[in-house]
Enzyme design. Structure first.
Site: not given
Length: 672
Positions: A464-465, A471, A468
């Site tokens: 999940h991290e 991104h 990010h």
């Protein structure tokens, strides 16, 4: 003596920074940023996009870098000195922000460009920057009269300090509690690795026995596996009353002050409430739409959640004669039922999830999708010895980003997991400045006999991290304020949540899930069980997320002046989502850092909102192959690299070819 923070540096020079450097560096950088703004105002040429809007976008860059370094350390490696500096610096930064947004001469120039510029000569990104700059000033008080501006300044100064105090209190409460066990029988049910970590902690403090704390790698296994129900109750209540005790760290008054000030601020700016103010700049647009979205999901999830809770209650009664399931029983019996139903135990899986292997697995997925290569480097300065640093390059061996990873709990580090940046990406004078990104988590640390072995939940957290981080790392925009994760808040979770989907795929697990001792790849039967159990108690999990989203909306869309008692207010909000009996000593809001110290105020619904997007987007991959290069390139080109340069729905449709449908999420969750 030179202040290192005011010199030119590429990566953050952590080892050379003295604590006494921060305050003078902030003061100097604020002065410099003010001078840059003043230069824009006093420019005798007619206002243009370039000499006004673009010039503003590139102003205060040094201040941004210093702020990034300081506030990231204040979250991940804080101490009393840093916390004191934060209290001094926060109101100064708030005042500086107000100096810009409330400056009538600056606004006059911006408005002139906004009203007269020929947009056909601007790129999409430039039009977005122009709109955001103009709206940003209006939304932060440019149209207010002098008295109202003074009131806004006062509110902003108070809010900046209150959220810091809130966070410090939560951290202090987390650090203040320990469950010290001296009798071996109280360890029944706990896995060996958890016991060893607790013994390790006790030895570090020169104590006999075992110590458990409220740090998640210690707390979660305890409430999940400890057979001793009374001790589960003790640690669970301690965790639930952070900020809600009659001591110096009580956050009740702070919560009420924050919501009242936010409401006052919104009304001063002409909005009905804080949620209406926030949501104007979100995909969801307004509080009514958010509440309708959450309640619609609630209608679909509640029957499933009630059924699952009844099953869990029956199971606990059958197993241990428990008449009433309490909050400290939830994780324990859920894990037991999961083991029985799927013959799947997190402890059996952990040896296949050695942290280094999982991280390399995430790197390999990024390589397959986006052609990225991650090389550990030892020349980049670090703020703590356990941190690793990587150079990220593309297929042409061009530098894409610097990545920092910070994985283990420490005294000066807040709980949870997050991605952040030490330096943004931007393009100026034909130079594409690459970003410096960091992932911060609180995973189970290694012990003298074992490496860091992750639970499956921790594996999904890492992915999940890392989503990010992608991104941030793949950002490719001209202006720093539109770069990377600078997107609508209900779009920011799409890149992170879509990455979690890869963890459930056999092709992905084959890349990294190898036994840390034997090197054996995770058996197919375990992979099947992971996939099979993905929806286990999904109704209850959905209800829990919805309860947080609804509580957040209640704090920010109702009139807070009538709220005096946190406990009764929360109980009222939780009525529609309640499963477990209430615990009198506990409230959630006093430690709900996402909304009172993070950026999620009136935005917690974003996790669920982005789940609709991520399920729909991953469905597109699944139909065409999860490592399909063409679709990955579209996702990179239209989502990951674009930051906030265009409306998220426009970007999403360019990638997907259509608007997202909620059906993929409901199907994935087993709710239809």
């Amino acid at each position: 003596m030179e202040n290192i923070l005011l010199s030119a540096f590429d990566t953050a020079p952590f080892s050379q920074i003295k604590t006494t450097d921060y305050e003078p560096a902030f003061n100097e950088a604020i002065t410099q940023a003010k001078a840059e703004i003043q230069q824009i105002i006093t420019n005798t040429d007619a206002p243009t996009f370039k000499n006004t809007i673009e010039a503003m976008s590139f102003s205060g860059m040094q201040l941004d870098r210093i702020s990034n370094i300081f506030f990231n350390l204040n979250s991940a490696e804080t101490n009393e000195e840093l916390q004191k500096i934060a209290q001094i610096v926060a109101p100064k930064l708030s005042a500086f922000g107000n100096d810009i947004s409330l400056n009538p001469e600056l606004f006059k120039r911006v408005k002139q460009v906004f009203d007269t510029v020929d947009k056909s000569n601007l790129t999409t990104e430039q039009i977005t920057l122009l709109d955001k700059t103009y709206k940003g000033l209006v939304r932060n008080g440019a149209l207010l009269n002098d008295d109202q501006k003074a009131e806004l300044r006062e509110i902003d100064a108070q809010l900046s300090v209150l959220s810091l105090q809130f966070n410090e209190n939560v951290l202090a409460e987390t650090n203040a509690y320990q469950l010290h066990i001296t009798s071996e029988e109280d360890l029944a049910g706990l896995p060996d690795g958890v016991i060893e970590a607790a013994k390790n902690l006790a030895e570090q403090q020169e104590k006999q026995g075992w110590i458990f704390t409220l740090d998640y790698p210690s707390y979660l296994p305890f409430v999940t596996y400890a057979k001793n129900r009374e001790l589960r109750k003790e640690i669970a209540i301690a965790n639930g009353k952070k900020g809600f005790q009659k001591n110096d760290y009580n956050n009740e008054e702070i919560v009420l002050k924050i919501v009242k000030l936010r409401n006052q601020r919104a009304q001063l700016l002409g909005y009905k409430n804080h949620a209406a103010f926030v949501l104007e700049e979100r995909m969801a647009q307004n509080p009514e739409k958010v509440l309708s979205f959450l309640n619609d999901l609630l209608v679909k999830a509640k029957p499933a959640a009630d059924k699952e809770f009844d099953e869990l209650t029956t199971y606990a009664k059958k197993l241990d004669g428990i008449d009433r399931l309490e909050k400290w029983d939830g994780s324990y019996y859920s894990e037991k039922l999961k083991q029985e139903r799927f013959n799947l135990d997190d402890e059996v899986l952990k040896p296949y999830f050695k942290l280094e292997n999982v991280l390399n697995g995430a790197f390999e997925v990024a390589h397959k999708l986006y052609g990225l290569t991650f090389t550990e480097v030892f020349t980049v300065d670090k703020y703590q010895k356990d941190i690793q640093t990587f150079e990220v390059t593309d297929e042409k061996e061009t530098l894409v980003a610097i990545l920092y990873t910070d994985f283990f709990p420490r005294k000066g580090k807040r709980n949870g997991a997050w991605m952040t940046s030490f330096k943004s990406q931007w393009i100026k004078n034909d130079v594409n400045e690459r970003p410096h990104i960091s992932i911060v988590c609180n995973f189970t640390p290694p012990t003298p006999s074992k490496p860091s072995l992750l639970t499956f939940n921790e594996v999904t957290t890492l992915f999940h991290e890392f989503g990010h981080a992608l991104h941030g790392m793949l950002a490719n925009t001209t202006y720093p304020s539109l770069s990377g994760t600078s997107v609508y808040w209900d779009f920011v979770e799409l890149p992170s949540q879509i990455m979690e989907n890869w963890v459930y795929q056999p092709e992905t697990l084959a890349l990294f899930a190898k036994h840390y001792q034997t090197g054996e790849t995770i058996p197919q039967q375990y992979i099947d069980k992971i996939k099979e159990s993905a929806n286990f108690l999904e109704g209850m999990a959905t209800l829990r997320q919805l309860s947080f989203g609804l509580l957040d909306m209640a704090w920010h869309s109702e009139n807070p002046s009538e709220i005096n008692d946190l406990k009764s207010f929360e109980n009222k909000q939780f009525e529609s989502t309640k499963l477990y009996p209430d615990v009198a000593e506990n409230v959630m809001s006093t430690a709900f850092s996402h909304i009172f110290a993070g950026g999620y105020a009136a935005g917690y619904y974003s996790y669920k909102w982005a789940e609709v997007l991520d399920a729909d987007a991953f469905d597109y991959f699944e139909q065409n192959g999860i490592f399909n290069k063409e679709i990955a390139t579209k996702f990179k080109d239209y989502v990951l690299s674009q930051g906030g340069t265009d409306h998220p729905m426009t970007l999403y449709k360019k990638f997907r070819g259509q608007e997202p449908s909620p059906n993929a999420l409901l199907k994935r969750a087993g709710l239809i």
